[in-house]
Design a protein around this motif. Structure first.
Motif, PDB file in Angstrom:
ATOM      1  N   ILE A 322      39.458 -11.838  -4.239  1.00 13.78           N
ATOM      2  CA  ILE A 322      39.351 -11.012  -5.128  1.00 13.78           C
ATOM      3  C   ILE A 322      40.547 -10.176  -5.240  1.00 13.78           C
ATOM      4  O   ILE A 322      41.049  -9.755  -6.212  1.00 13.78           O
ATOM      5  N   VAL A 323      41.116  -9.733  -4.220  1.00 10.59           N
ATOM      6  CA  VAL A 323      42.267  -8.832  -3.797  1.00 10.59           C
ATOM      7  C   VAL A 323      43.432  -9.423  -4.533  1.00 10.59           C
ATOM      8  O   VAL A 323      44.114  -8.775  -5.165  1.00 10.59           O
ATOM      9  N   ASP A 325      43.586 -12.223  -6.612  1.00  7.31           N
ATOM     10  CA  ASP A 325      43.209 -13.150  -8.033  1.00  7.31           C
ATOM     11  C   ASP A 325      44.420 -12.919  -8.975  1.00  7.31           C
ATOM     12  O   ASP A 325      44.921 -13.775  -9.564  1.00  7.31           O
ATOM     13  N   GLY A 326      44.503 -11.488  -9.098  1.00  6.24           N
ATOM     14  CA  GLY A 326      45.400 -11.173 -10.420  1.00  6.24           C
ATOM     15  C   GLY A 326      46.897 -11.668 -10.190  1.00  6.24           C
ATOM     16  O   GLY A 326      47.369 -12.291 -11.261  1.00  6.24           O
ATOM     17  N   LEU A 327      47.131 -11.687  -8.751  1.00 11.50           N
ATOM     18  CA  LEU A 327      48.534 -12.164  -8.538  1.00 11.50           C
ATOM     19  C   LEU A 327      48.612 -13.730  -8.686  1.00 11.50           C
ATOM     20  O   LEU A 327      49.472 -14.232  -9.041  1.00 11.50           O
ATOM     21  N   ARG A 329      47.048 -15.830 -10.196  1.00 12.78           N
ATOM     22  CA  ARG A 329      46.899 -16.203 -11.738  1.00 12.78           C
ATOM     23  C   ARG A 329      48.208 -16.451 -12.194  1.00 12.78           C
ATOM     24  O   ARG A 329      48.317 -17.318 -13.106  1.00 12.78           O
TER      25      ARG A 329
END
Lengths: 589, 84
Positions: A322-323, A325-327, A329
């Motif tokens: 979760i921490v 995920d943005g990276l 992607r």
């Protein structure tokens, strides 16, 4: 949709069928292992069971097969797992054991009601009651039984609580006439109403574990925690592995085993003959078949699996997902991909099979390609530590650094090239739990044993091939192929081509032969890089064919060889240019 | 009260779902129009939004899905499960 319940009794199969069903991550596989004594993979996040397992139930009065069905949220056949579950229901069952998560009862009730509706007798196991109670969630079991119209058993699966009553109830249902069993539950109220009736929330003080849970998913604390955990894991595996090797395996090997085998070989044949060289020479089968897999690799495998199993059972990995995920992607990955990738640092085969939980083909392909290309398995990591660790720790770290860079670049490329979308994240965040030592030990034992069985035979074959190629001088005949690539382009000695040939069999065999070759640091680095990125191994190739068909298996393997050569060659020329600069500058002073 | 996507709700605020994006799994996970949850955490780089639902369950919802929700901020007092 129609379900066929008990109407297969006249058919040929004499064994009764009990289906173990429930939402993802409620503990079905732990219960399955306990009831059948069969080992299946368990972890604290959803989707650990991707294929159904079947085993004979212990304690049943009539022969009974227990089937571990992948976890589902509903019977709508929306995902692969749900389709599989519905198929299994359609092929008939005598009893369903439905596992409910006590910490999450309301959500679990939807499936509970759907299962009750199938008309098959159901026994409910209310699992993780200990965790629920520690969180101030109380469930009125009697009332729940009444509302669901079926037995509800409070269990703590990891501590083996509640199984006696389950076996009694199961035997009662299995031996009863079908007519006696109450299967009418259509009148049950809605999930929300049941939840309202049976659950009471009591006052609850935040504990350290709740604080930890919060910290692990907040970026400001989550990222430092992640870095700390990765560092601790690395230090544990490398440190403990090295210590055990130095204190136990190497002395045993050098003082007792090698002299013994050398004497034994000398007894058969004279020193200096080819037979002696094959048995106990540079690539002697008798020596290397024990030294490589056991003294060099096994300690790292063992300690790595302790770390991996701990991380899996604690429920930390999805939080890490979760921490970052943005990276991730940005590189064509997905927060949840962190799970197959971490598994890939153990072995690529379960990692590739584990991608089945992803519903997007694109995501499965990207993760499988990256694991095949740039994630070293633990056996290969062990070989890197043996080769580089003793000379330069910086070079060892540099190998991992290059592995990340290659992963990011190829991930981004694949993300652009492949059609399709990535799955959106939609996951239940598992509670952080302290792993139970018992189940942790079982997993480590199972995985270590698996490694020993998987590794030993290919390793022996590989060593025989190596001994034969080097001792018979076959290499000189294929020199015209080897010379331009291995010697000129990669800057390695001609014998190093043995490593490249063997690397096809197993990943660590692309590294281990370099150990005895007296290479310069630069050559070791180039050799390790090529080995890292080079074609994974036979087992991985076959898994790729099985999961994605021959075409993709060939594309991925071909791409790994090309990438390995390009990166290896670039590193070689880079090092040479660097050396030339240092030499000229040094000479100028 | 004003209606927004989940991503616009600040952390530790409670909201009530007005419209759910088309995604089957959401319903299975227990999110439907009328559910309430508390926004716990928004991850960087458009990462998932973590919400806490009834029963102290936490759910990570993708940024792209979270932004398709229509929710309404409500008073903290609606969170019955956080009281004794």
């Amino acid at each position: 949709m129609s379900y066929h319940g008990n109407n297969h009794s006249g058919e040929t199969c004499s064994k009764r069928r009990v289906l173990l069903m429930g939402n993802p991550n409620v503990g079905k596989s732990v219960i399955f292992s306990t009831l059948t004594n069969k080992r299946v993979m368990t972890a604290n996040y959803s989707g650990t069971t991707v294929t159904s397992a079947q085993g004979d139930m212990i304690g049943a009065k009539v022969p009974t097969a227990l089937i571990d069905v992948p976890g589902v949220y509903s019977l709508k056949a929306a995902s692969q797992a749900e389709k599989a579950a519905v198929d299994m229901l359609d092929s008939g069952a005598d009893v369903i054991v439905a596992v409910l998560d006590a910490t999450n009862l309301e959500r679990n009730l939807a499936l509970a009601k759907a299962l009750k509706k199938t008309g098959i007798p159901v026994i409910f196991m209310l699992n993780m009651v200990d965790v629920a109670e520690s969180r101030g969630i109380k469930i009125d079991q009697k009332k729940l039984e009444e509302l669901l119209g079926a037995p509800v058993i409070k269990t703590v699966a990891v501590k083996r609580k509640g199984f006696n009553r389950l076996i009694v109830e199961l035997n009662r249902l299995l031996t009863a006439n079908n007519a006696d069993v109450d299967t009418t539950a259509d009148s049950a109220p809605s999930a929300a109403t049941i939840a309202e009736e049976v659950i009471t929330y009591t006052d609850y003080e935040e504990r350290l574990s709740d604080k930890l849970e919060r910290w692990t998913i907040k970026p400001f604390t989550g990222i430092p925690i992640a870095i700390l955990i990765v560092f601790l894991c690395l230090a544990f595996v490398v440190g403990m592995g090295k210590a055990v090797r130095a204190a136990l395996f190497l002395p045993l090997l050098n003082q007792y085993y090698i002299p013994f085998m050398e004497r034994l070989a000398a007894g058969f044949t004279a020193e200096g003959t080819m037979m002696y060289a094959i048995l106990a020479g540079e690539f002697g089968v008798l020596i290397k078949a024990v030294e490589w897999p056991i003294a060099l690799i096994l300690p790292y495998v063992f300690f790595f699996y302790i770390v991996l199993s701990f991380l899996e059972d604690s429920g930390y990995l999805p939080r890490l997902g979760i921490v970052i995920d943005g990276l991730l992607r940005k590189f064509g990955l997905h927060g949840h991909s962190i799970i197959p990738i971490s598994m890939g640092y153990g072995c690529a085969v379960p990692a590739i099979i584990g991608t089945r939980t992803a519903s997007s083909m694109k995501e499965r392909l990207i993760v499988s390609a990256l694991v095949s290309l740039a994630v070293p398995c633990i056996a290969q990591t062990g070989a890197f530590i043996a080769l580089l660790g003793d000379h330069s720790f910086v070079l060892l770290l540099l190998i991992f650094f290059v592995s990340f860079i290659v992963m990011f670049i190829s991930g981004s490329l694949l993300n652009k090239v492949l059609k399709g979308t990535l799955d959106p994240v939609l996951i239940e965040v598992p509670n952080l739990l302290a792993p139970s030592i018992g189940s942790l030990w079982k997993k480590v034992k199972m995985r270590t044993k698996h490694f020993m069985i998987e590794a030993e035979i290919p390793m022996v074959i590989g060593i025989v091939v190596a001994a034969l190629t080097i001792e018979t001088g076959v290499l000189e005949y294929v020199g015209f192929i080897v010379e331009p690539v291995v010697v000129h382009f990669l800057g390695l000695p001609p014998e190093a081509s043995v490593a490249l040939i063997l690397g096809v069999i197993r990943r660590e065999l692309a590294v281990l032969p370099l150990l005895g070759m007296d290479l310069s640091l630069g050559q070791m680095f180039v050799g390790s890089l090529v080995a890292l990125l080079y074609i994974p191994c036979m087992s991985v190739f076959f898994v790729l064919i099985k999961e994605f068909q021959l075409r993709w298996a060939l594309v991925i393997s071909g791409a790994t060889i090309v990438t390995a050569m390009i990166v290896g060659g670039t590193a070689n020329y880079g090092i040479q240019i660097l050396q030339w600069f240092m030499f000229t500058l040094g000479g100028g002073n | 009260m004003k209606q927004t996507g989940i991503c616009a709700v600040s952390c530790n605020k409670v909201c009530k779902v007005k419209e759910v994006p088309a995604c089957e799994l959401l319903e299975s996970l227990g999110i439907e129009a009328g559910s309430t949850f508390c926004v716990k955490q928004k991850s960087p780089w458009k990462g998932p939004v973590v919400v806490e639902m009834k029963g102290r369950r936490e759910l990570a919802i993708d940024y792209s899905i979270a932004s398709q929700f229509v929710v309404e901020e409500v008073d903290d007092s609606v969170l019955s499960w956080q009281q004794s």
